[in-house]
Design an enzyme around this catalytic site. Structure first.
Site, PDB file in Angstrom:
ATOM      1  N   LYS A 127      -4.281   0.982  14.778  1.00 52.20           N
ATOM      2  CA  LYS A 127      -4.222   2.039  13.779  1.00 52.20           C
ATOM      3  C   LYS A 127      -4.980   3.280  14.253  1.00 52.20           C
ATOM      4  O   LYS A 127      -5.865   3.199  15.115  1.00 52.20           O
ATOM      5  CB  LYS A 127      -4.814   1.537  12.467  1.00 52.20           C
ATOM      6  N   CYS A 170      -7.683 -10.672   0.383  1.00 48.99           N
ATOM      7  CA  CYS A 170      -7.699 -10.305   1.800  1.00 48.99           C
ATOM      8  C   CYS A 170      -7.796 -11.543   2.679  1.00 48.99           C
ATOM      9  O   CYS A 170      -8.710 -12.364   2.526  1.00 48.99           O
ATOM     10  CB  CYS A 170      -8.873  -9.363   2.095  1.00 48.99           C
ATOM     11  N   LYS A 191      -6.805   6.906  12.588  1.00 46.88           N
ATOM     12  CA  LYS A 191      -7.224   7.541  11.342  1.00 46.88           C
ATOM     13  C   LYS A 191      -7.688   8.977  11.601  1.00 46.88           C
ATOM     14  O   LYS A 191      -8.457   9.228  12.539  1.00 46.88           O
ATOM     15  CB  LYS A 191      -8.349   6.735  10.684  1.00 46.88           C
ATOM     16  N   ARG A 210       0.837  -1.194   0.000  1.00 50.04           N
ATOM     17  CA  ARG A 210       0.000   0.000   0.000  1.00 50.04           C
ATOM     18  C   ARG A 210       0.880   1.255   0.000  1.00 50.04           C
ATOM     19  O   ARG A 210       1.737   1.426   0.880  1.00 50.04           O
ATOM     20  CB  ARG A 210      -0.915   0.010   1.220  1.00 50.04           C
ATOM     21  N   ARG A 240      -2.443   6.692  10.152  1.00 53.66           N
ATOM     22  CA  ARG A 240      -2.545   6.279   8.758  1.00 53.66           C
ATOM     23  C   ARG A 240      -2.663   7.507   7.842  1.00 53.66           C
ATOM     24  O   ARG A 240      -2.571   8.646   8.283  1.00 53.66           O
ATOM     25  CB  ARG A 240      -3.757   5.367   8.576  1.00 53.66           C
ATOM     26  N   CYS A 275     -16.390  -8.945   5.339  1.00 54.35           N
ATOM     27  CA  CYS A 275     -16.319  -9.373   6.739  1.00 54.35           C
ATOM     28  C   CYS A 275     -16.805  -8.225   7.608  1.00 54.35           C
ATOM     29  O   CYS A 275     -16.997  -7.106   7.124  1.00 54.35           O
ATOM     30  CB  CYS A 275     -14.898  -9.800   7.120  1.00 54.35           C
ATOM     31  N   CYS A 334     -15.268  -3.216  -0.404  1.00 62.26           N
ATOM     32  CA  CYS A 334     -13.872  -3.500  -0.042  1.00 62.26           C
ATOM     33  C   CYS A 334     -13.330  -4.579  -0.980  1.00 62.26           C
ATOM     34  O   CYS A 334     -14.059  -5.173  -1.769  1.00 62.26           O
ATOM     35  CB  CYS A 334     -13.779  -3.949   1.409  1.00 62.26           C
ATOM     36  N   CYS A 357     -14.138  -2.314   6.496  1.00 66.42           N
ATOM     37  CA  CYS A 357     -13.229  -1.500   5.686  1.00 66.42           C
ATOM     38  C   CYS A 357     -13.959  -0.734   4.591  1.00 66.42           C
ATOM     39  O   CYS A 357     -13.530   0.350   4.199  1.00 66.42           O
ATOM     40  CB  CYS A 357     -12.146  -2.377   5.066  1.00 66.42           C
TER      41      CYS A 357
END
Length: 574
Positions: A217, A443, A219, A75, A144, A482, A437, A486
């Site tokens: 993480k 993934c 954001k 990424r 991020r 899931c 996503c 995301c």
């Protein structure tokens, strides 16, 4: 670091012993194997790399007998989503050379390469560095990529001020470890990287993050009340700008957003950020640092399922959180002004820039730039070569092609049509405002399909919406493979969340503007039944909606039980 009395999680121990993210990455990179060990794979995330396997091939023996075909996702962090034409051309070429030939734009304005083999990691990372790009901070337990509206619209310079603050925050929170430079810029040479022998890590190497970085993480987004294209309420920390006469007067500070959850763990939940304070523009960096430090010191390091800032806000309550933050900040905070969202623009189609040039917002389905039915990837390459535009990535995973001369407008449209790419104006609104996503096959967390499933679902709904006279009404449908969220399904008008193979939880009633969570309508819907069920819901909506009412507002006004009753009654009469 943490005040949590419980023992640290395994990943906390891995980070602590990694010598500021070095670990065994260099040694394993030099080994002739096709994958990294589990401990190293965890550390690689902080370098912008996820180790995955091709789920379509799982269980099929490979050339050396392995039952997994190991691949990497890389990424690239792109603050504000801004790229030059040359950088886009390089990314496109690198996708062919090192990945699976596609580029995936993310809803955090990043770019992802999929299908990268371990042996190709080092040359890919070096090529990115030479182009002035980095993967550091794109993943891992750090701040991020910071979101901001990328559109160069005539707003008196407000978005340029937001972008400047985005750049400042990005630089401020970039990890300081030298591990990234040592490993990836020296990979494959006779430097210390190839031997894995590094000088001892200095305790001062990460003055902000420390040896263990953040609990999870983090954001951040900058947004505007009149244009919530960054989905600001889903972030740990949001700065909602109050602008007057071409200047940002201050920011409404929002804290505690996050859309990940584990259905089997009832202590986890999704949340939207809450208003906390109002600050002057120059306070954004020190206030953000105070929030990050508070999270660093008090976030849950024992249970990663509850390690996001939203749980700290929920467990403490907003008032205690505010008091603790004031201690870190060193002064009292002004109360929030309770700014309200009033608009959302995905910036598709043609728009005039303040400098007299034009930009074109190009719809990219689910952010996947590829040469498939339409040769979108080749079209963008030709556009970059022919017009030398700026390229900007949106949080809705589309592309803004900027700085075009008026006489180039028809020429650009011709390039798109010659490559079979639909103009954004020709894309139905339900598609423009929907997204998925990545999910399968790359993934590792995906339970079921998302990116590969949503286009077919939208195909089935377009005729339905046209028949009901709803084709001109923007409706937001988001899908994830899931419950981690995301694809941001939980605040969409319609959210489809993978719960088992080809089974989805259906959420309804999120706000089109993104400032309201939906409610669980059905816990398990087979993929084959999604279009029929949504068809029934749309028919009920078309019959019972109020004038000007959005689908999400209708669902909330009606409520889940009344909706079910109306759907059952409708199905009986048909």
């Amino acid at each position: 670091m943490s005040t949590d009395p419980a023992p640290w999680s395994k990943l906390e121990e891995i980070k602590q012993q990694s010598q500021f993210l070095r670990g065994q990455i260099a040694q394993e990179l030099a080994q002739p194997t096709d994958h990294f060990e589990e401990t190293t794979a965890h550390l690689l995330k902080h370098h912008g790399i996820y180790q995955q396997d091709d789920r379509d091939r799982r269980g099929q023996p490979g050339p050396e007998g392995q039952e997994r075909t190991w691949i990497m996702m890389v990424r690239v962090k792109i603050p504000g989503g801004r790229l030059t034409a040359d950088q886009w051309l390089l990314l496109s070429a690198l996708a062919d050379r090192f990945g699976n030939g596609t580029i995936r734009i993310t809803n955090r304005q990043d770019v992802q390469f999929h299908g990268v083999r371990k042996v190709l990691l080092a040359p890919l990372m070096q090529a990115l560095h030479q182009a002035g790009l980095t993967t550091l901070g794109a993943c891992g337990d750090v701040v991020r990529n910071v979101l901001v509206c990328p559109a160069p619209v005539a707003d008196g310079g407000i978005r340029e001020q937001l972008f400047a603050h985005t750049q400042q925050l990005t630089a401020h929170f970039l990890p300081r470890t030298k591990a990234y430079q040592e490993i990836w810029q020296g990979a494959g040479s006779d430097s210390v990287c190839s031997t894995g022998q590094f000088p001892p890590a200095s305790e001062e190497e990460e003055p902000l993050y420390g040896t263990n970085y953040l609990p999870r993480k983090f954001k951040i987004a900058f947004g505007l009340p009149e244009d919530n294209c960054v989905d600001i309420y889903t972030n740990d920390l949001g700065f909602l700008a109050l602008a007057e006469h071409g200047q940002i007067r201050g920011y409404e500070v929002l804290v505690g957003g996050g859309l990940g959850m584990t259905p089997t763990d009832k202590t986890t939940f999704v949340a939207l950020a809450q208003p906390l304070a109002f600050i002057r523009p120059e306070e954004a960096i020190p206030l953000a640092e105070a929030v990050v430090k508070l999270f660093r010191d008090h976030g849950n390091r024992a249970n990663r399922r509850r390690a996001r800032l939203k749980y700290l806000v929920a467990d403490w309550g907003l008032q205690r959180f505010r008091r603790e933050l004031e201690r870190y900040y060193g002064q009292p905070l002004l109360p929030p002004q309770n700014l309200s969202l009033i608009g959302l623009d995905h910036h598709l189609g043609w728009h005039l820039q303040p400098n007299g040039r034009w930009f074109y917002g190009l719809y990219v389905e689910n952010g996947r730039v590829a040469d498939r039915q339409a040769r979108l990837k080749t079209a963008l390459e030709q556009i970059c070569q022919q017009f030398r535009p700026g390229i900007r990535l949106t949080p809705m995973m589309s592309v803004l092609i900027t700085d075009l001369a008026a006489e180039d407008r028809s020429k650009l449209e011709r390039v798109l049509r010659e490559h079979g790419v639909r103009l954004s104006e020709e894309v139905p609104l339900v598609r423009q405002y929907s997204g998925a996503c990545v999910a399968l096959p790359t993934c590792g967390l995906a339970i079921t399909e998302s990116e590969r499933a949503l286009p077919g679902i939208l195909d089935g709904l377009e005729d339905v919406l046209a028949r009901l006279g709803l084709a001109r009404l923007p409706i937001c449908i988001r899908m994830t493979g899931c419950p981690n969220g995301c694809g941001r399904p939980y605040n969409a008008e319609i959210g489809l969340v993978g719960r088992a193979k080809d089974q989805y939880a259906l959420y309804l009633g999120g706000s089109f503007l993104g400032n309201r969570l939906g409610f669980l309508y059905e816990p398990m819907v087979p993929r084959s039944q999604i279009v029929p069920l949504l068809t029934s819901l749309f028919e009920v909506f078309s019959h019972h909606r109020l004038s000007g009412e959005t689908f999400g507002d209708f669902c909330v006004r009606t409520g889940p039980e009344s909706l079910r009753h109306l759907v059952i009654s409708r199905d009986k009469t048909n």
